[in-house]
Design a protein around this motif. Structure first.
Motif, mmCIF file in Angstrom:
data_model
loop_
_atom_site.group_PDB
_atom_site.id
_atom_site.type_symbol
_atom_site.label_atom_id
_atom_site.label_comp_id
_atom_site.label_asym_id
_atom_site.label_seq_id
_atom_site.Cartn_x
_atom_site.Cartn_y
_atom_site.Cartn_z
ATOM 1 N N TRP A 1 0.857 -1.176 -0.046
ATOM 2 C CA TRP A 1 -0.074 -0.080 0.044
ATOM 3 C C TRP A 1 0.966 1.263 -0.027
ATOM 4 O O TRP A 1 0.754 2.037 -0.608
ATOM 5 N N LEU B 1 2.143 1.956 -3.467
ATOM 6 C CA LEU B 1 1.444 2.379 -4.589
ATOM 7 C C LEU B 1 1.369 3.779 -4.628
ATOM 8 O O LEU B 1 1.810 4.704 -3.919
ATOM 9 N N ARG C 1 -3.440 5.713 -7.269
ATOM 10 C CA ARG C 1 -3.814 4.247 -6.928
ATOM 11 C C ARG C 1 -4.460 4.330 -5.594
ATOM 12 O O ARG C 1 -5.520 3.726 -5.376
ATOM 13 N N ALA D 1 -4.706 -8.823 -3.055
ATOM 14 C CA ALA D 1 -3.926 -8.170 -4.031
ATOM 15 C C ALA D 1 -2.785 -7.583 -3.677
ATOM 16 O O ALA D 1 -1.899 -7.577 -4.267
ATOM 17 N N LEU D 2 -2.799 -6.703 -2.614
ATOM 18 C CA LEU D 2 -1.844 -6.203 -1.902
ATOM 19 C C LEU D 2 -0.793 -7.187 -1.423
ATOM 20 O O LEU D 2 0.594 -6.672 -1.204
ATOM 21 N N THR E 1 -2.837 -12.776 -7.430
ATOM 22 C CA THR E 1 -3.358 -12.271 -8.655
ATOM 23 C C THR E 1 -4.979 -12.153 -8.100
ATOM 24 O O THR E 1 -5.498 -13.441 -8.088
ATOM 25 N N ARG F 1 -8.829 -10.182 -9.455
ATOM 26 C CA ARG F 1 -9.626 -9.171 -10.256
ATOM 27 C C ARG F 1 -10.115 -8.106 -9.113
ATOM 28 O O ARG F 1 -10.825 -8.801 -8.238
ATOM 29 N N ARG G 1 -9.612 -4.380 -12.594
ATOM 30 C CA ARG G 1 -8.373 -4.976 -13.041
ATOM 31 C C ARG G 1 -7.739 -6.046 -12.376
ATOM 32 O O ARG G 1 -8.143 -6.460 -11.529
ATOM 33 N N THR G 2 -6.874 -6.659 -13.209
ATOM 34 C CA THR G 2 -6.141 -7.748 -12.557
ATOM 35 C C THR G 2 -4.911 -7.015 -11.846
ATOM 36 O O THR G 2 -4.184 -6.464 -12.342
ATOM 37 N N TRP G 3 -4.840 -7.453 -10.629
ATOM 38 C CA TRP G 3 -3.708 -7.184 -9.669
ATOM 39 C C TRP G 3 -2.847 -8.316 -9.813
ATOM 40 O O TRP G 3 -2.957 -9.189 -9.444
ATOM 41 N N ARG G 4 -1.519 -8.144 -9.912
ATOM 42 C CA ARG G 4 -0.367 -9.029 -9.663
ATOM 43 C C ARG G 4 0.750 -8.465 -9.068
ATOM 44 O O ARG G 4 1.211 -7.454 -9.279
ATOM 45 N N LYS H 1 0.151 -4.844 -7.288
ATOM 46 C CA LYS H 1 0.094 -3.741 -8.023
ATOM 47 C C LYS H 1 -0.903 -3.920 -9.037
ATOM 48 O O LYS H 1 -1.106 -4.874 -9.614
#
Length: 116
Positions: free
Chosen positions: A65, A68, A72, A99-100, A104, A106, A110-113, A116
Motif C-alpha cells: 500500500w 502504490l 492508485r 491483491a496487496l 493475482t 480481479r 483490473r487484474t492485480w499481480r 500492484k
C-alpha cells in the motif's frame, strides 16, 4: 476510464453526461484529452477504519500500500467510500488484501499481480 486489456478503454459517463452528449450505453465515442499543468490533485477520501486495521495487521499488504502511487491509493479509497453494506466491505477487503499481499486477483476492474 477503465482499460479493456486490448489497448482500448471503457469510459463511464454519468446519465447527465450521456444525455448532454446524446450517447447511449455501448456507444463508441472519441475523446480528446488535454493535460492541465495547474492540477495539483483533488481531495482524498479518508481511509476507512476497517481497512486501516486490516492493513496494520498485514505487513506485506501494508508495505505494498505504501509503495502504490498516490493516484492508485486515491482510487482505492474512493472505491471503498462508495461501499455501503458490510458484505460488500468484507468482500472487497478480502480482495484488496489478497491483491496487496502479492496475489493475482480481479479487483476494481483490473487484474492485480504482485501487489500492484
Amino acid at each position: 476510464m477503465m482499460p479493456t486489456g486490448n489497448g482500448d478503454f471503457y469510459l463511464y459517463l454519468h446519465g447527465i453526461m450521456r444525455a448532454a452528449s446524446r450517447t447511449k450505453v455501448g456507444d463508441t465515442v472519441t475523446v480528446e484529452l488535454r493535460f492541465d499543468r495547474r492540477y495539483r490533485g483533488g481531495p482524498m477520501h479518508p481511509m476507512p477504519k476497517w481497512f486501516a486495521v486490516a492493513l496494520h495487521a498485514d505487513a506485506k499488504a501494508s508495505e505494498a500500500w505504501r509503495l502504490l502511487p498516490p493516484s492508485r491509493q486515491k482510487e482505492v479509497l474512493r472505491y471503498f467510500a462508495g461501499l455501503k453494506s458490510d458484505g460488500a466491505k468484507a468482500r472487497n477487503l478480502e480482495r484488496a488484501l489478497h491483491a496487496l499481499s502479492g496475489g493475482t486477483v480481479r479487483f476494481m476492474g483490473r487484474t492485480w499481480r504482485g501487489g500492484k
